[in-house]
Motif scaffolding. Structure first.
Motif, PDB file in Angstrom:
ATOM      1  N   ASP A  95      47.064   9.632  18.337  1.00  0.00           N
ATOM      2  CA  ASP A  95      47.262   8.376  17.600  1.00  0.00           C
ATOM      3  C   ASP A  95      48.538   8.326  16.772  1.00  0.00           C
ATOM      4  O   ASP A  95      48.765   7.360  16.034  1.00  0.00           O
ATOM      5  CB  ASP A  95      46.057   8.045  16.712  1.00  0.00           C
ATOM      6  CG  ASP A  95      44.795   7.783  17.527  1.00  0.00           C
ATOM      7  OD1 ASP A  95      44.917   7.429  18.710  1.00  0.00           O
ATOM      8  OD2 ASP A  95      43.684   7.935  16.979  1.00  0.00           O
ATOM      9  N   TYR A 108      51.414   4.294  20.297  1.00  0.00           N
ATOM     10  CA  TYR A 108      50.530   5.287  19.697  1.00  0.00           C
ATOM     11  C   TYR A 108      50.097   6.281  20.773  1.00  0.00           C
ATOM     12  O   TYR A 108      49.564   5.886  21.806  1.00  0.00           O
ATOM     13  CB  TYR A 108      49.291   4.613  19.108  1.00  0.00           C
ATOM     14  CG  TYR A 108      49.584   3.512  18.113  1.00  0.00           C
ATOM     15  CD1 TYR A 108      49.661   3.785  16.748  1.00  0.00           C
ATOM     16  CD2 TYR A 108      49.759   2.193  18.537  1.00  0.00           C
ATOM     17  CE1 TYR A 108      49.906   2.757  15.833  1.00  0.00           C
ATOM     18  CE2 TYR A 108      50.012   1.173  17.627  1.00  0.00           C
ATOM     19  CZ  TYR A 108      50.091   1.466  16.278  1.00  0.00           C
ATOM     20  OH  TYR A 108      50.331   0.453  15.378  1.00  0.00           O
ATOM     21  N   ARG A 110      48.055   8.695  22.951  1.00  0.00           N
ATOM     22  CA  ARG A 110      46.623   8.821  23.246  1.00  0.00           C
ATOM     23  C   ARG A 110      46.305   9.931  24.234  1.00  0.00           C
ATOM     24  O   ARG A 110      45.163  10.379  24.321  1.00  0.00           O
ATOM     25  CB  ARG A 110      46.101   7.496  23.823  1.00  0.00           C
ATOM     26  CG  ARG A 110      46.282   6.283  22.928  1.00  0.00           C
ATOM     27  CD  ARG A 110      45.377   6.333  21.720  1.00  0.00           C
ATOM     28  NE  ARG A 110      43.990   6.120  22.108  1.00  0.00           N
ATOM     29  CZ  ARG A 110      42.952   6.278  21.293  1.00  0.00           C
ATOM     30  NH1 ARG A 110      43.151   6.692  20.058  1.00  0.00           N
ATOM     31  NH2 ARG A 110      41.718   6.051  21.702  1.00  0.00           N
ATOM     32  N   ARG A 150      50.705  -0.118  10.604  1.00  0.00           N
ATOM     33  CA  ARG A 150      49.477   0.265   9.902  1.00  0.00           C
ATOM     34  C   ARG A 150      48.344  -0.707  10.222  1.00  0.00           C
ATOM     35  O   ARG A 150      47.224  -0.300  10.527  1.00  0.00           O
ATOM     36  CB  ARG A 150      49.733   0.292   8.401  1.00  0.00           C
ATOM     37  CG  ARG A 150      50.535   1.482   7.895  1.00  0.00           C
ATOM     38  CD  ARG A 150      50.896   1.303   6.424  1.00  0.00           C
ATOM     39  NE  ARG A 150      51.505   2.512   5.878  1.00  0.00           N
ATOM     40  CZ  ARG A 150      52.116   2.573   4.693  1.00  0.00           C
ATOM     41  NH1 ARG A 150      52.176   1.481   3.932  1.00  0.00           N
ATOM     42  NH2 ARG A 150      52.638   3.700   4.259  1.00  0.00           N
ATOM     43  N   THR A 154      44.814  -0.012  12.317  1.00  0.00           N
ATOM     44  CA  THR A 154      43.493  -0.304  11.749  1.00  0.00           C
ATOM     45  C   THR A 154      42.702  -1.202  12.689  1.00  0.00           C
ATOM     46  O   THR A 154      41.501  -0.991  12.919  1.00  0.00           O
ATOM     47  CB  THR A 154      43.644  -0.985  10.379  1.00  0.00           C
ATOM     48  OG1 THR A 154      44.341  -0.098   9.490  1.00  0.00           O
ATOM     49  CG2 THR A 154      42.277  -1.322   9.791  1.00  0.00           C
ATOM     50  N   ASP A 157      41.355   0.746  15.402  1.00  0.00           N
ATOM     51  CA  ASP A 157      40.494   1.827  14.913  1.00  0.00           C
ATOM     52  C   ASP A 157      41.049   3.194  15.302  1.00  0.00           C
ATOM     53  O   ASP A 157      40.309   4.087  15.740  1.00  0.00           O
ATOM     54  CB  ASP A 157      39.067   1.666  15.427  1.00  0.00           C
ATOM     55  CG  ASP A 157      38.079   2.540  14.650  1.00  0.00           C
ATOM     56  OD1 ASP A 157      38.345   2.819  13.466  1.00  0.00           O
ATOM     57  OD2 ASP A 157      37.060   2.958  15.244  1.00  0.00           O
ATOM     58  N   LEU A 158      42.366   3.365  15.134  1.00  0.00           N
ATOM     59  CA  LEU A 158      42.996   4.643  15.428  1.00  0.00           C
ATOM     60  C   LEU A 158      42.897   5.549  14.204  1.00  0.00           C
ATOM     61  O   LEU A 158      43.012   5.099  13.074  1.00  0.00           O
ATOM     62  CB  LEU A 158      44.466   4.436  15.808  1.00  0.00           C
ATOM     63  CG  LEU A 158      44.731   3.491  16.991  1.00  0.00           C
ATOM     64  CD1 LEU A 158      46.215   3.443  17.307  1.00  0.00           C
ATOM     65  CD2 LEU A 158      43.943   3.928  18.214  1.00  0.00           C
ATOM     66  N   ARG A 159      42.690   6.841  14.441  1.00  0.00           N
ATOM     67  CA  ARG A 159      42.517   7.816  13.354  1.00  0.00           C
ATOM     68  C   ARG A 159      43.530   8.944  13.527  1.00  0.00           C
ATOM     69  O   ARG A 159      43.396   9.763  14.435  1.00  0.00           O
ATOM     70  CB  ARG A 159      41.096   8.390  13.367  1.00  0.00           C
ATOM     71  CG  ARG A 159      39.981   7.326  13.401  1.00  0.00           C
ATOM     72  CD  ARG A 159      39.838   6.588  12.093  1.00  0.00           C
ATOM     73  NE  ARG A 159      38.810   5.561  12.159  1.00  0.00           N
ATOM     74  CZ  ARG A 159      37.526   5.784  11.923  1.00  0.00           C
ATOM     75  NH1 ARG A 159      37.119   7.015  11.636  1.00  0.00           N
ATOM     76  NH2 ARG A 159      36.653   4.791  11.979  1.00  0.00           N
ATOM     77  N   GLN A 160      44.519   8.986  12.690  1.00  0.00           N
ATOM     78  CA  GLN A 160      45.542  10.022  12.796  1.00  0.00           C
ATOM     79  C   GLN A 160      45.105  11.309  12.112  1.00  0.00           C
ATOM     80  O   GLN A 160      44.604  11.289  10.987  1.00  0.00           O
ATOM     81  CB  GLN A 160      46.849   9.531  12.175  1.00  0.00           C
ATOM     82  CG  GLN A 160      47.498   8.373  12.918  1.00  0.00           C
ATOM     83  CD  GLN A 160      48.866   8.033  12.361  1.00  0.00           C
ATOM     84  OE1 GLN A 160      49.124   8.168  11.167  1.00  0.00           O
ATOM     85  NE2 GLN A 160      49.754   7.585  13.233  1.00  0.00           N
ATOM     86  N   GLY A 161      45.319  12.431  12.813  1.00  0.00           N
ATOM     87  CA  GLY A 161      45.012  13.728  12.230  1.00  0.00           C
ATOM     88  C   GLY A 161      46.076  14.190  11.262  1.00  0.00           C
ATOM     89  O   GLY A 161      45.831  15.039  10.403  1.00  0.00           O
ATOM     90  N   GLY A 163      48.872  12.677   8.461  1.00  0.00           N
ATOM     91  CA  GLY A 163      49.129  11.451   7.710  1.00  0.00           C
ATOM     92  C   GLY A 163      50.532  10.934   7.944  1.00  0.00           C
ATOM     93  O   GLY A 163      51.455  11.279   7.200  1.00  0.00           O
ATOM     94  N   HIS A 166      49.978   6.388   6.964  1.00  0.00           N
ATOM     95  CA  HIS A 166      49.508   6.174   5.607  1.00  0.00           C
ATOM     96  C   HIS A 166      50.066   7.190   4.616  1.00  0.00           C
ATOM     97  O   HIS A 166      49.554   7.324   3.501  1.00  0.00           O
ATOM     98  CB  HIS A 166      47.981   6.162   5.582  1.00  0.00           C
ATOM     99  CG  HIS A 166      47.403   5.004   6.339  1.00  0.00           C
ATOM    100  ND1 HIS A 166      47.438   3.723   5.865  1.00  0.00           N
ATOM    101  CD2 HIS A 166      46.837   4.931   7.574  1.00  0.00           C
ATOM    102  CE1 HIS A 166      46.893   2.900   6.748  1.00  0.00           C
ATOM    103  NE2 HIS A 166      46.518   3.609   7.787  1.00  0.00           N
TER     104      HIS A 166
END
Length: 285
Positions: A95, A108, A110, A150, A154, A157-161, A163, A166
């Motif tokens: 992501d 992004y 994947r 950003r 959202t 619903d992507l979740r970056q390992g 930072g 953000h």
């Protein structure tokens, strides 16, 4: 999901999804804790050592990818393909916003496949495949449309390992380009020098010669952001001005500081100021 069970005396042990050692008895009933009688069993010790190694490995993967980002280093696609099967590396890479060598956002990340190349969600929300020789993981301050990226992440619903999107960024404000320091976050009082130095170290910064130091590699060279902390011989300490130098220690004017070094330096200064003793700082002001 639980990995395969291993015999440990009259019991069996395994690791759960969270990396915790779990145990079941001969009837197959899972116990709340690992019995003390098998705490020193080689199988239990081996699983706990494996857990510790996995935790270190996860931290190292995140730290490495973060270094790529802070330095905006080129990363060969072949390396991503080799690392992707490792769940720790995949969690750190998945992501992230990646760009081509010219800084143009590709999307992004994947997936990374040896045959099909890199799988992305592009800026239109479509799943695409690209096969560049290398990519970059840009520092967020270099992303002009950071707010939109950003919001889109959202929405997807992507979740970056790591930072990236953000991460707190600081864009250059109107400052005298000939000046040598910024005092935005100076004057943060701590009751003890060790409290301030400890906060610096716990946030990943070096403490050297009474200063917190954040090295940043940018435009082919290393720049050091520095915040004066004080003398370890005194009880009380106070955050000083933020300045930048070359790796050799030569002072830079604000006009010579690049966007990444500026952002990371201001981020360090803000981190240290945030931990101040508010009452003491207000009395000193």
């Amino acid at each position: 999901m639980v990995m395969g069970w291993i015999s440990a005396g009259a019991y069996e042990v395994a690791l759960d999804d969270g990396g915790k050692v779990i145990c079941r008895n001969a009837k197959g009933r899972q116990l709340k804790t690992v019995p003390a009688k098998i705490a020193d069993d080689p199988a239990v010790i081996g699983l706990r050592q494996l857990t510790e190694w996995l935790e270190r490995h996860q931290r190292e993967c995140v730290a490495t990818v973060e270094r790529w980002m802070i330095r905006s280093l080129p990363v060969p696609t072949a390396a991503l393909v080799e690392l992707w099967p490792d769940t720790a590396w995949r969690a750190a890479l998945r992501d992230l916003v990646i760009t081509d060598s010219g800084g143009v956002v590709a999307g992004y990340l994947r997936d990374a496949d040896p045959v099909r190349g890199l799988g992305l969600v592009d800026l239109d929300g479509d799943s695409v495949r690209i096969t560049p020789e290398q990519i970059r993981v840009p520092h967020p301050v270099l992303l002009e449309d950071l707010g939109e990226l950003r919001d889109f992440a959202t929405e997807l619903d992507l979740r970056q390992g790591v930072g990236q999107l953000h991460r707190e960024v600081f864009r250059r404000t109107v400052e005298d380009p000939t000046a040598h320091s910024v005092d935005t976050y100076a004057g943060g009082v701590y009751q003890r020098f060790r409290f301030l130095a400890g906060r610096a170290v716990s946030h990943g910064y070096r403490v050297r010669g009474g200063q917190a130091v954040c090295p940043v590699f940018e435009d082919g060279g290393t720049v050091e952001a520095r915040v004066w902390l004080g003398d370890a011989g005194y009880d009380e300490a106070e955050t000083g001005p933020l300045s930048w130098t070359t790796a050799e220690g030569s002072a830079l004017t604000l006009g010579e500081v690049g966007p990444v070094a500026w952002s990371e330096g201001m981020r360090m200064a803000a981190d240290l100021y945030a931990g101040r003793d508010i009452k003491s700082s207000e009395e000193r002001a």
